[in-house]
Design a protein around this motif. Structure first.
Motif, PDB file in Angstrom:
ATOM      1  N   ASP A 248      24.793 -17.547  12.608  1.00 26.24           N
ATOM      2  CA  ASP A 248      25.282 -18.479  13.635  1.00 26.24           C
ATOM      3  C   ASP A 248      24.169 -19.365  14.194  1.00 26.24           C
ATOM      4  O   ASP A 248      24.306 -20.595  14.213  1.00 26.24           O
ATOM      5  N   PRO A 249      23.051 -18.813  14.680  1.00 27.74           N
ATOM      6  CA  PRO A 249      21.998 -19.708  15.206  1.00 27.74           C
ATOM      7  C   PRO A 249      21.337 -20.554  14.119  1.00 27.74           C
ATOM      8  O   PRO A 249      20.933 -21.686  14.387  1.00 27.74           O
ATOM      9  N   ALA A 250      21.242 -20.015  12.903  1.00 30.11           N
ATOM     10  CA  ALA A 250      20.560 -20.755  11.827  1.00 30.11           C
ATOM     11  C   ALA A 250      21.481 -21.725  11.105  1.00 30.11           C
ATOM     12  O   ALA A 250      21.031 -22.489  10.246  1.00 30.11           O
ATOM     13  N   GLY A 251      22.775 -21.714  11.434  1.00 27.84           N
ATOM     14  CA  GLY A 251      23.708 -22.607  10.748  1.00 27.84           C
ATOM     15  C   GLY A 251      23.994 -22.184   9.321  1.00 27.84           C
ATOM     16  O   GLY A 251      24.247 -23.012   8.448  1.00 27.84           O
TER      17      GLY A 251
ATOM     18  N   ALA B  14      11.650 -10.063   4.743  1.00 33.12           N
ATOM     19  CA  ALA B  14      11.987 -11.423   5.189  1.00 33.12           C
ATOM     20  C   ALA B  14      11.910 -11.536   6.705  1.00 33.12           C
ATOM     21  O   ALA B  14      11.481 -12.562   7.243  1.00 33.12           O
ATOM     22  N   ALA B  15      12.316 -10.490   7.416  1.00 33.36           N
ATOM     23  CA  ALA B  15      12.252 -10.510   8.881  1.00 33.36           C
ATOM     24  C   ALA B  15      10.811 -10.388   9.371  1.00 33.36           C
ATOM     25  O   ALA B  15      10.452 -10.956  10.411  1.00 33.36           O
TER      26      ALA B  15
ATOM     27  N   GLU C  57      15.844 -23.068   7.206  1.00 35.30           N
ATOM     28  CA  GLU C  57      14.665 -22.903   6.350  1.00 35.30           C
ATOM     29  C   GLU C  57      14.044 -21.508   6.493  1.00 35.30           C
ATOM     30  O   GLU C  57      13.746 -20.853   5.490  1.00 35.30           O
ATOM     31  N   ASN C  58      13.855 -21.047   7.736  1.00 30.88           N
ATOM     32  CA  ASN C  58      13.144 -19.766   7.880  1.00 30.88           C
ATOM     33  C   ASN C  58      14.062 -18.546   7.808  1.00 30.88           C
ATOM     34  O   ASN C  58      13.570 -17.419   7.689  1.00 30.88           O
ATOM     35  N   ALA C  59      15.373 -18.753   7.918  1.00 26.47           N
ATOM     36  CA  ALA C  59      16.290 -17.612   7.950  1.00 26.47           C
ATOM     37  C   ALA C  59      17.060 -17.407   6.648  1.00 26.47           C
ATOM     38  O   ALA C  59      17.763 -16.404   6.504  1.00 26.47           O
ATOM     39  N   GLN C  60      16.941 -18.335   5.695  1.00 27.81           N
ATOM     40  CA  GLN C  60      17.760 -18.249   4.476  1.00 27.81           C
ATOM     41  C   GLN C  60      17.480 -16.965   3.689  1.00 27.81           C
ATOM     42  O   GLN C  60      18.414 -16.304   3.218  1.00 27.81           O
TER      43      GLN C  60
ATOM     44  N   ASP D 257      20.277 -14.154   2.966  1.00 29.93           N
ATOM     45  CA  ASP D 257      20.663 -13.812   1.585  1.00 29.93           C
ATOM     46  C   ASP D 257      20.472 -12.322   1.311  1.00 29.93           C
ATOM     47  O   ASP D 257      21.305 -11.687   0.647  1.00 29.93           O
ATOM     48  N   ALA D 258      19.365 -11.765   1.787  1.00 28.44           N
ATOM     49  CA  ALA D 258      19.115 -10.339   1.555  1.00 28.44           C
ATOM     50  C   ALA D 258      20.156  -9.477   2.262  1.00 28.44           C
ATOM     51  O   ALA D 258      20.610  -8.455   1.723  1.00 28.44           O
TER      52      ALA D 258
END
Length: 329
Positions: free
Chosen positions: A206-209, A280-281, A293-296, A300-301
């Motif tokens: 939600d926040p990352a779109g 990733a986190a 960009e930073n949350a994809q 995905d994981a």
């Protein structure tokens, strides 16, 4: 390359869990080392915040205590399934946290209550005004007043009482939990499925779109703990709890039960994708807004992890999966 890695992982896993535990030992380990231990940590974190707020409005050392409370609560929430064992415990999470629930703007309601002259306990008459989200609003305003502190103390007292309720039900329900191993395994696995879905969609997507609802429309204001900057620590705490539940080194846990039932490949997939999500986190910075960009990679994981749980592990263990939302996700 991936099939080779998976085969090696399965071989290594077979060697590691050669010293096997029974399903009962695994369930007991989860209950004592994950559910009860995390609940006890939440009680401790809440007590620390009570103590911090009791020091007065000047120089409140509440930031660390609030951060520890957020982390402790997310660890409890990630595996919460007590309501399916004791019906009295169904609503306990909503007494603590109303993220993504209801249509009321709680922050606006709290602002009006702060402008009024009712006693704090009277002004905070709704449970929604005493949740951890409400507490964040009360603590993380630029200008703080003795009235805000009094409100924050009421909200914190409510949270501490609720964590105590969870710990008590955990003590009371342990017999039923251990006497119904198939049901308990299903409840734990469904809790993980629900946790990874909500974290992926609500807390990251939600926040990352990146979510179904807000795809292509990022907005950092949708983050769970935007005011305090604790959104990423909360996500990390949830992933760490999944590691407690399925991690190879954390056995006896659900990985143990998976091995006992021949679900080696399913648990290896989940373990691999969970480690990818954790990595990733970890490369993200606390306080940084979640963006496409930073949350994809994290999104995905977590999508892969949800598939591992829902499509592979649930079927391999022959447990009934809940339908999570109206979309049938």
């Amino acid at each position: 390359m991936k099939p080779i890695l998976l085969a090696l992982t399965l071989v290594c896993s077979s060697l590691i869990h050669a010293e096997s535990y029974s399903d009962d030992e695994a369930l007991a380990g989860i209950y004592d080392q994950v559910l009860k231990t995390n609940a006890a940590q939440a009680i401790g974190a809440c007590s620390s915040l009570q103590e911090a707020l009791g020091g007065g409005i000047e120089g409140l050392p509440y930031e660390t205590a609030f951060s520890e409370l957020v982390v402790a609560w997310k660890q409890v929430e990630a595996t919460y399934m007590l309501g399916s064992i004791d019906v009295a415990a169904i609503d306990f999470p909503t007494y603590i946290d109303m993220f993504h629930m209801g249509n009321e703007d709680i922050n606006q309601s709290l602002a009006r209550a702060l402008d009024g002259d009712s006693e704090p306990k009277t002004a905070l008459f709704k449970n929604a005004y005493k949740t951890i989200g409400a507490l964040e609003y009360l603590l993380y305003q630029e200008a703080k007043s003795p009235r805000q502190l009094a409100f924050a103390q009421v909200a914190t007292d409510n949270l501490c009482r609720r964590f105590g309720d969870i710990a008590q039900v955990l003590d009371d329900a342990q017999g039923d939990y251990m006497n119904n191993p198939d049901k308990s395994t299903a409840l734990l696995l469904n809790a993980l499925v629900e946790s990874v879905y909500k974290t992926r969609e609500w807390r990251v997507g939600d926040p990352a779109g990146l979510s179904r609802k807000y795809g292509g429309s990022p907005d950092p204001a949708r983050a769970e703990y935007r005011l305090s900057g604790q959104s990423l620590p909360a996500i990390r705490a949830i992933l760490a709890t999944h590691q407690q539940m399925i991690g190879e080194d954390a056995q006896p846990n659900l990985a143990t039960i998976a091995y006992n039932h021949g679900a080696d490949e399913a648990i290896a997939l989940a373990q691999g994708d969970l480690l990818t999500a954790i990595a990733a986190a970890e490369v993200m910075e606390v306080g940084e807004d979640l963006t496409p960009e930073n949350a994809q990679a994290l999104f995905d994981a977590m999508s892969a992890l949800q598939t591992d749980y829902y499509q592979h592990l649930v079927k391999s263990l022959d447990v009934v999966a809940k339908i999570l939302d109206a979309d049938g996700d």
